[in-house]
Design an enzyme around this catalytic site. Structure first.
Site, PDB file in Angstrom:
ATOM      1  N   HIS A  90      -2.263   2.262  -5.876  1.00 61.08           N
ATOM      2  CA  HIS A  90      -3.012   1.034  -5.594  1.00 61.08           C
ATOM      3  C   HIS A  90      -3.159   0.171  -6.840  1.00 61.08           C
ATOM      4  CE1 HIS A  90      -4.522  -0.159  -1.751  1.00 61.08           C
ATOM      5  NE2 HIS A  90      -5.590  -0.723  -2.269  1.00 61.08           N
ATOM      6  N   ARG A  99      -0.587  -2.429  -6.783  1.00 63.17           N
ATOM      7  CA  ARG A  99      -0.926  -3.488  -5.831  1.00 63.17           C
ATOM      8  C   ARG A  99      -1.962  -4.455  -6.428  1.00 63.17           C
ATOM      9  NH1 ARG A  99      -1.373  -4.696  -0.203  1.00 63.17           N
ATOM     10  NH2 ARG A  99      -3.507  -5.025   0.526  1.00 63.17           N
ATOM     11  N   ARG A 113       0.868  -1.172   0.000  1.00 67.18           N
ATOM     12  CA  ARG A 113       0.000   0.000   0.000  1.00 67.18           C
ATOM     13  C   ARG A 113       0.907   1.226   0.000  1.00 67.18           C
ATOM     14  NH1 ARG A 113      -2.179  -3.451   4.079  1.00 67.18           N
ATOM     15  NH2 ARG A 113      -4.292  -4.196   3.603  1.00 67.18           N
ATOM     16  N   TYR A 130      -9.723 -11.330  -6.639  1.00 69.35           N
ATOM     17  CA  TYR A 130      -8.755 -11.502  -7.724  1.00 69.35           C
ATOM     18  C   TYR A 130      -8.919 -12.820  -8.465  1.00 69.35           C
ATOM     19  CZ  TYR A 130      -6.622  -7.451  -5.605  1.00 69.35           C
ATOM     20  OH  TYR A 130      -6.418  -6.194  -5.114  1.00 69.35           O
ATOM     21  N   HIS A 161      -4.289  -9.066   3.816  1.00 72.00           N
ATOM     22  CA  HIS A 161      -5.735  -9.070   3.967  1.00 72.00           C
ATOM     23  C   HIS A 161      -6.122  -9.887   5.197  1.00 72.00           C
ATOM     24  CE1 HIS A 161      -6.505  -8.274  -0.593  1.00 72.00           C
ATOM     25  NE2 HIS A 161      -6.321  -7.156   0.093  1.00 72.00           N
ATOM     26  N   LYS A 191      -2.548  -2.156   7.948  1.00 68.69           N
ATOM     27  CA  LYS A 191      -3.727  -1.643   8.643  1.00 68.69           C
ATOM     28  C   LYS A 191      -3.815  -2.243  10.043  1.00 68.69           C
ATOM     29  CE  LYS A 191      -6.598  -0.647   4.597  1.00 68.69           C
ATOM     30  NZ  LYS A 191      -7.869  -0.938   3.900  1.00 68.69           N
TER      31      LYS A 191
END
Length: 301
Positions: free
Chosen positions: A245, A248, A149, A280, A271, A173
């Site tokens: 992004h 990514r 990110r 994806y 994630h 995150k």
């Protein structure tokens, strides 16, 4: 029970027990403040301990009547559910009124991606003779080969790169750390930048540990990364809308298309849920459906 008091307690809980960052805490609080404002206007005197599913459904109906995207609505409802779950956790309510609250169904679409030739085109357009050329090449190589990110990229520190084993320690995150591999090409340009450019820079006090620096010796901002990419896209004449992004998304898409294990991709992207990574796989599913319809005799009837 007062809304304002419980919202403050909720924010404290998110910070201390969930270790969320300030921007995430602010988003959660703003979501709950929306429902608090609605209740105070439409059901005066109704505190959070008296809210029922009926009241929350009225709020959802009001949300859907506004010009708010389904994704924003879903995010707001997620914040509300977290709030009432917190009240249950603190034994402030006996029943969770948001338990059966339904969020709008989201149409999940694959984010914009670049093909590998398009990635190469952008990378090759970076002027290596310019002072910032080695830095920019190393940064974009990392965005693509490690799926970082943009916030993770600008906050990388020299102690986060283990060049002997080719891995980065990344803080994502929720302050969650993960190890991600560095591709060969990215490792090459990162080495050039660190050994040929970074060592000769005058570094501003307090920024000594950051890998990527601007001309004033300070760490780069997220906005600067966006501007660097925007300039490259313009210079190459590419018609796609490209952001950090996008690199990514391209990283994840190319891995999945190449047959990479979904759990491994999830780990590299950081994630929390595998369902986020599963977006994806949509390209592969579309391809499989096409093959089925084209070649299975029963599907041709």
């Amino acid at each position: 029970m007062e809304w304002e008091k419980e919202i403050r307690a909720f924010g404290y809980y998110l910070k201390i027990e969930r270790s969320l960052q300030e921007n995430s805490i602010l988003a959660y609080r703003q979501d709950v403040e929306k429902v608090a404002d609605f209740m105070e206007k439409n059901f005066p005197g109704l505190g959070p301990d008296k809210v029922q599913l009926y009241h929350l459904r009225q709020f959802v109906n009001a949300l859907s009547g506004l010009n708010i995207s389904e994704f924003s609505q879903a995010r707001i409802l997620s914040g509300i559910k977290a709030f009432f779950k917190f009240l249950m956790y603190e034994d402030k309510i006996r029943d969770n009124p948001s338990l059966l609250l339904e969020a709008p169904k989201l149409s999940r679409t694959l984010p914009d991606t670049l093909s590998y030739p398009e990635i190469e085109k952008l990378l090759e357009a970076i002027p290596m003779g310019a002072p910032e050329g080695h830095r920019n090449r190393a940064m974009l190589e990392l965005l693509y080969s490690s799926g970082l990110r943009v916030s993770e990229l600008v906050n990388l520190k020299t102690g986060h790169y283990f060049k002997d084993i080719g891995f980065l320690r990344v803080t994502g995150k929720g302050n969650k750390e993960r190890l991600v591999p560095v591709g060969r090409s990215a490792a090459k340009y990162l080495k050039l930048y660190l050994e040929e450019v970074r060592v000769h820079q005058n570094v501003a006090r307090g920024h000594e540990d950051y890998i990527f620096l601007n001309r004033r010796g300070k760490k780069l901002t997220r906005v600067m990364i966006f501007l660097i990419i925007k300039k490259l896209v313009k210079e190459t004449g590419m018609q796609k809308k490209v952001s950090p992004h996008t690199f990514r998304h391209s990283f994840a898409t190319h891995l999945v298309e190449g047959g990479a294990d979904l759990r491994a991709v999830q780990e590299m992207l950081g994630h929390e849920s595998i369902t986020t990574t599963e977006i994806y796989t949509h390209l592969d599913r579309d391809y499989l459906r096409q093959v089925l319809n084209e070649f299975l005799p029963a599907s041709k009837k």
